[in-house]
Motif scaffolding. Structure first.
Motif, PDB file in Angstrom:
ATOM      1  N   GLU A   1      45.985  38.112  39.925  1.00  0.00           N
ATOM      2  CA  GLU A   1      45.973  38.827  38.636  1.00  0.00           C
ATOM      3  C   GLU A   1      44.550  39.073  38.148  1.00  0.00           C
ATOM      4  OE1 GLU A   1      46.905  37.940  33.932  1.00  0.00           O
ATOM      5  OE2 GLU A   1      48.042  36.818  35.422  1.00  0.00           O
ATOM      6  N   PHE A   2      43.713  38.037  38.160  1.00  0.00           N
ATOM      7  CA  PHE A   2      42.352  38.177  37.659  1.00  0.00           C
ATOM      8  C   PHE A   2      41.505  39.072  38.569  1.00  0.00           C
ATOM      9  CE2 PHE A   2      43.024  33.828  35.514  1.00  0.00           C
ATOM     10  CZ  PHE A   2      43.571  34.425  34.395  1.00  0.00           C
ATOM     11  N   ALA A   3      41.700  38.951  39.879  1.00  0.00           N
ATOM     12  CA  ALA A   3      40.964  39.806  40.816  1.00  0.00           C
ATOM     13  C   ALA A   3      41.359  41.266  40.630  1.00  0.00           C
ATOM     14  CB  ALA A   3      41.227  39.360  42.251  1.00  0.00           C
ATOM     15  N   MET A   4      42.646  41.517  40.454  1.00  0.00           N
ATOM     16  CA  MET A   4      43.117  42.889  40.250  1.00  0.00           C
ATOM     17  C   MET A   4      42.576  43.437  38.931  1.00  0.00           C
ATOM     18  SD  MET A   4      45.001  45.073  41.953  1.00  0.00           S
ATOM     19  CE  MET A   4      43.737  46.212  41.451  1.00  0.00           C
ATOM     20  N   GLY A   5      42.557  42.608  37.903  1.00  0.00           N
ATOM     21  CA  GLY A   5      41.990  43.020  36.615  1.00  0.00           C
ATOM     22  C   GLY A   5      40.502  43.321  36.727  1.00  0.00           C
ATOM     23  N   GLY A   6      39.792  42.513  37.490  1.00  0.00           N
ATOM     24  CA  GLY A   6      38.363  42.747  37.698  1.00  0.00           C
ATOM     25  C   GLY A   6      38.100  44.060  38.416  1.00  0.00           C
ATOM     26  N   LEU A   7      38.881  44.330  39.459  1.00  0.00           N
ATOM     27  CA  LEU A   7      38.725  45.598  40.170  1.00  0.00           C
ATOM     28  C   LEU A   7      39.047  46.780  39.264  1.00  0.00           C
ATOM     29  CD1 LEU A   7      40.250  44.663  43.630  1.00  0.00           C
ATOM     30  CD2 LEU A   7      37.862  45.280  43.167  1.00  0.00           C
ATOM     31  N   CYS A   8      40.076  46.618  38.453  1.00  0.00           N
ATOM     32  CA  CYS A   8      40.457  47.669  37.506  1.00  0.00           C
ATOM     33  C   CYS A   8      39.297  47.956  36.550  1.00  0.00           C
ATOM     34  CB  CYS A   8      41.714  47.249  36.746  1.00  0.00           C
ATOM     35  SG  CYS A   8      42.416  48.530  35.702  1.00  0.00           S
ATOM     36  N   ASN A   9      38.632  46.921  36.095  1.00  0.00           N
ATOM     37  CA  ASN A   9      37.494  47.091  35.194  1.00  0.00           C
ATOM     38  C   ASN A   9      36.304  47.749  35.884  1.00  0.00           C
ATOM     39  OD1 ASN A   9      38.782  45.961  32.983  1.00  0.00           O
ATOM     40  ND2 ASN A   9      37.969  43.921  33.342  1.00  0.00           N
ATOM     41  N   LEU A  10      36.129  47.477  37.167  1.00  0.00           N
ATOM     42  CA  LEU A  10      34.950  47.963  37.887  1.00  0.00           C
ATOM     43  C   LEU A  10      35.087  49.381  38.438  1.00  0.00           C
ATOM     44  CD1 LEU A  10      34.065  44.766  39.935  1.00  0.00           C
ATOM     45  CD2 LEU A  10      32.626  45.836  38.194  1.00  0.00           C
ATOM     46  N   CYS A  11      36.305  49.817  38.714  1.00  0.00           N
ATOM     47  CA  CYS A  11      36.460  51.034  39.515  1.00  0.00           C
ATOM     48  C   CYS A  11      36.265  52.341  38.752  1.00  0.00           C
ATOM     49  CB  CYS A  11      37.775  51.024  40.267  1.00  0.00           C
ATOM     50  SG  CYS A  11      39.212  51.200  39.234  1.00  0.00           S
TER      51      CYS A  11
END
Length: 182
Positions: free
Chosen positions: A67-77
């Protein structure tokens, strides 16, 4: 001041790498995902290979880490450089795999990330038939957030023939991707 930010982010990455505590890993990854929200951190996070860390965590068994990794990627992309990096690192497939998560936040972040990653070059992958089928199912969800997001995906990122093909295929097959828990 900027040097302090890099050092702090480096300390977080190091803590993530050396700790054996699952709870500490979850907390550090949550912090890194939050820092990924600030464009001022993008270059530092790239330098520290946090994008790779997030991509690696998408295949973990621990749903909280995913969940946190997916959220981080969402924030970065949203950043063009980060988007290109994720695409070139073959990040679309593990993101698509997150659509089958039972965690609502993971699924919402995955759908949003696929939207942000869609370019003329990546469209064939981000809107592949199984993804469109999944979005059709999500668009029927009782979860308003998910159904609205999936409807936007279908309307803005998919062509009418793609949606029709997925609709026709869905009538004849049993789709095995479960909806996230409400």
């Amino acid at each position: 001041m900027e040097l302090g930010r890099l050092e702090y982010l480096q300390a977080l990455v190091t803590e993530f790498q050396v700790t054996d505590s699952t709870e500490a890993k979850e907390q550090v990854l949550a912090n890194l995902a939050n820092f990924a929200y600030d464009p001022g951190n993008y270059a530092y996070l790239r330098q520290l290979q946090v994008l790779d860390l997030f991509l690696d965590m998408l295949t973990e068994d621990n749903e909280t880490l995913v969940e946190f990794a997916m959220g981080g990627l969402c924030n970065l992309c949203l950043d063009k450089t980060n988007k290109e990096y994720i695409l070139e690192a073959n990040g679309v497939e593990p993101i698509i795999n997150c659509l089958s998560s039972s965690n609502e936040e993971t699924v919402v972040s995955a759908v949003t990330t696929l939207m942000f990653l869609t370019t003329p070059r990546s469209r064939a992958q981000t809107t592949a038939l199984p993804v469109v089928e999944c979005m059709l199912r999500f668009s029927l969800s009782a979860n308003t957030r998910l159904s609205n997001l999936a409807s936007i995906f279908l309307q803005d990122y998919c062509s009418p023939p793609q949606v029709e093909e997925a609709r026709n295929l869905s009538k004849h097959t049993a789709v095995g991707i479960p909806l996230p828990k409400d």
